[in-house]
Design a protein around this motif. Structure first.
Motif, PDB file in Angstrom:
ATOM      1  N   ASP A   3       0.846  -1.190   0.000  1.00 23.36           N
ATOM      2  CA  ASP A   3       0.000   0.000   0.000  1.00 23.36           C
ATOM      3  C   ASP A   3       0.881   1.238   0.000  1.00 23.36           C
ATOM      4  N   GLY A   4       0.980   1.874  -1.159  1.00 28.17           N
ATOM      5  CA  GLY A   4       1.797   3.078  -1.274  1.00 28.17           C
ATOM      6  C   GLY A   4       0.969   4.333  -1.402  1.00 28.17           C
ATOM      7  N   LYS A   5      -0.260   4.314  -0.874  1.00 30.19           N
ATOM      8  CA  LYS A   5      -1.141   5.476  -1.010  1.00 30.19           C
ATOM      9  C   LYS A   5      -0.546   6.734  -0.372  1.00 30.19           C
ATOM     10  N   ALA A   6       0.225   6.519   0.692  1.00 31.30           N
ATOM     11  CA  ALA A   6       0.799   7.663   1.383  1.00 31.30           C
ATOM     12  C   ALA A   6       1.967   8.271   0.606  1.00 31.30           C
TER      13      ALA A   6
ATOM     14  N   SER B 261      -1.768  -5.547  -5.396  1.00 33.62           N
ATOM     15  CA  SER B 261      -2.652  -6.559  -4.816  1.00 33.62           C
ATOM     16  C   SER B 261      -2.450  -7.888  -5.529  1.00 33.62           C
ATOM     17  N   GLU B 262      -2.964  -8.946  -4.948  1.00 34.36           N
ATOM     18  CA  GLU B 262      -2.982 -10.245  -5.614  1.00 34.36           C
ATOM     19  C   GLU B 262      -4.414 -10.741  -5.694  1.00 34.36           C
ATOM     20  N   THR B 263      -4.721 -11.474  -6.734  1.00 36.34           N
ATOM     21  CA  THR B 263      -6.063 -12.007  -6.897  1.00 36.34           C
ATOM     22  C   THR B 263      -6.317 -13.109  -5.877  1.00 36.34           C
TER      23      THR B 263
ATOM     24  N   VAL C 173      -2.030  -7.220  -9.234  1.00 36.03           N
ATOM     25  CA  VAL C 173      -2.763  -6.081  -9.757  1.00 36.03           C
ATOM     26  C   VAL C 173      -2.121  -4.802  -9.240  1.00 36.03           C
ATOM     27  N   PHE C 174      -1.773  -3.913 -10.158  1.00 34.93           N
ATOM     28  CA  PHE C 174      -1.151  -2.633  -9.815  1.00 34.93           C
ATOM     29  C   PHE C 174      -2.168  -1.533 -10.106  1.00 34.93           C
ATOM     30  N   THR C 175      -2.483  -0.733  -9.101  1.00 37.23           N
ATOM     31  CA  THR C 175      -3.506   0.291  -9.228  1.00 37.23           C
ATOM     32  C   THR C 175      -2.957   1.647  -8.811  1.00 37.23           C
ATOM     33  N   SER C 176      -3.165   2.658  -9.651  1.00 43.00           N
ATOM     34  CA  SER C 176      -2.743   4.005  -9.310  1.00 43.00           C
ATOM     35  C   SER C 176      -3.317   4.997 -10.309  1.00 43.00           C
ATOM     36  N   ASN C 177      -3.600   6.202  -9.853  1.00 41.92           N
ATOM     37  CA  ASN C 177      -3.964   7.294 -10.741  1.00 41.92           C
ATOM     38  C   ASN C 177      -2.738   8.091 -11.176  1.00 41.92           C
TER      39      ASN C 177
ATOM     40  N   ILE D 115      10.514  -3.350  -5.650  1.00 36.13           N
ATOM     41  CA  ILE D 115      10.629  -2.411  -6.765  1.00 36.13           C
ATOM     42  C   ILE D 115       9.717  -1.198  -6.549  1.00 36.13           C
ATOM     43  N   ALA D 116       8.499  -1.447  -6.110  1.00 35.79           N
ATOM     44  CA  ALA D 116       7.570  -0.352  -5.849  1.00 35.79           C
ATOM     45  C   ALA D 116       8.111   0.556  -4.750  1.00 35.79           C
TER      46      ALA D 116
END
Length: 369
Positions: free
Chosen positions: A240-243, A250-252, A261-265, A363-364
């Motif tokens: 969780d890199g929201k901060a 995430s993983e399914t 799953v990689f999610t970001s705006n 890496i993230a």
């Protein structure tokens, strides 16, 4: 249901409207679409699970050009006439009956591009729908050109479509036989296309094993009217890199093919992380597929092992839960058990997947600041 923006004639493909944005460029071999500079570093849009607003320029051009290609008779078949069904069960896998689609065609990389004669004028006029590149002006624009920029993506119609609007997104450098595998700029362009099209039905795909030429790459894209099964599956957050830069890994959960799953705006964060992970998998000769969805804000990573029985891996849309069958018997016999077994046969072993998760998180954490 989210639908494509083009108006379709029942039983046939729609044709290029006389008021198309491309009318003023009639006779030009290649149309250039330039992203507005204002979109260079800003956040991506997300319109998943909701109806879109009015269609935008890129979506209209892409569909108009593809429809025109179909109307001129260049497609081998009408994919919209193919029978579809949703498999009973909890995962809602989708099957298509299509006895004319040839999966081997997509894997004959060299022969595929030989068929374009390295973009000689006649081939360009027939197959190349447009070229997309980063622009310098504040707003997106369309301009005529006979020579695509070296840092652009050529949109090439697929005469053997898996779904409506099926195209190849090919780096211009690749046409000139220049190595471009792992070029982060190309992945960034493909992601921006998914955002700029602004249509939740539009997905972009990448399969690392589509080519026998290891230092070349290409993307594919098409429109699916409904969410793919993997897009509806549950996920569990592992990073969780929201901060920081807003990226989440995430993983399914309870899906027969292990996936991340990689999610970001944040376009830069998403591209940097997924590109670095893809390069690592490529360097370790690990087959993988990518699905870019949710208007470019979400990327599914499907690492795979070769199926010992067939020696093949799954395509990105198969990883997503969409399968094409050549015979009525196989189509009628398709079941959730059979499809789940096919997926499981190429899924990474638990220990290898754990190692990949640790790599992705590292890496993230390293790249996202």
């Amino acid at each position: 249901m989210v639908s494509a923006s083009a108006t379709k004639v029942e039983g046939e493909y729609s044709f290029l409207n006389k008021n198309s944005p491309l009318d003023q460029f009639e006779g030009v071999k290649t149309h250039l679409y330039y992203f507005g500079a204002e979109h260079g570093n800003d956040n991506l849009k997300s319109f998943a699970c909701s109806e879109r607003s009015d269609p935008n320029l890129l979506d209209t051009i892409l569909l108009s050009q593809w429809d025109n290609f179909a109307w001129k008779g260049h497609l081998d078949y009408d994919v919209t006439a193919c029978q579809l069904k949703v498999i009973e069960g909890g995962r809602n896998f989708v099957c298509q009956l299509n006895n004319k689609w040839n999966s081997f065609f997509l894997k004959e990389y060299d022969k595929f591009f030989e068929s374009f004669g390295y973009l000689k004028p006649n081939s360009m006029k027939r197959y190349v729908l447009l070229c997309i590149a980063q622009g310098e002006n504040d707003r997106p624009e369309v301009a005529p050109s006979s020579s695509p920029p070296k840092d652009g993506l050529l949109v090439i119609a697929n005469a053997h479509p898996v779904e409506y609007g099926h195209v190849f997104l090919v780096p211009s450098a690749m046409i000139n036989q220049v190595s471009c595998y792992g070029d982060k700029r190309m992945f960034q362009l493909a992601t921006k296309i998914a955002s700029e099209v602004n249509n939740a039905a539009f997905r972009v795909f990448f399969d690392s094993g589509i080519s026998v030429v290891s230092d070349h790459m290409l993307f594919q894209a098409c429109y699916f009217a409904n969410p793919l099964p993997v897009e509806s599956t549950s996920t569990f957050t592992v990073y969780d890199g929201k901060a920081r830069a807003g990226i989440i890994v995430s993983e399914t959960v309870d899906y027969p093919l292990k996936a991340l799953v990689f999610t970001s705006n944040n376009l830069q964060a998403l591209v940097s992380v997924v590109s670095e992970i893809s390069s690592s998998l490529h360097d370790n000769t690990t087959a993988y597929s990518l699905l870019i969805s949710n208007n470019g804000t979400k990327v599914f990573l499907f690492p795979q092992v070769k199926n010992l029985a067939t020696g093949c891996s799954l395509s990105a849309w198969e990883c997503g839960g969409y399968f094409v069958y050549h015979t009525k018997f196989d189509f009628d016999s398709a079941s959730e058990t059979e499809i789940s077994s096919r997926m499981s046969s190429v899924s990474l072993h638990a220990s290898a997947f754990e190692d990949l998760k640790h790599l992705c998180c590292a890496i993230a954490d390293d790249l996202v600041t």
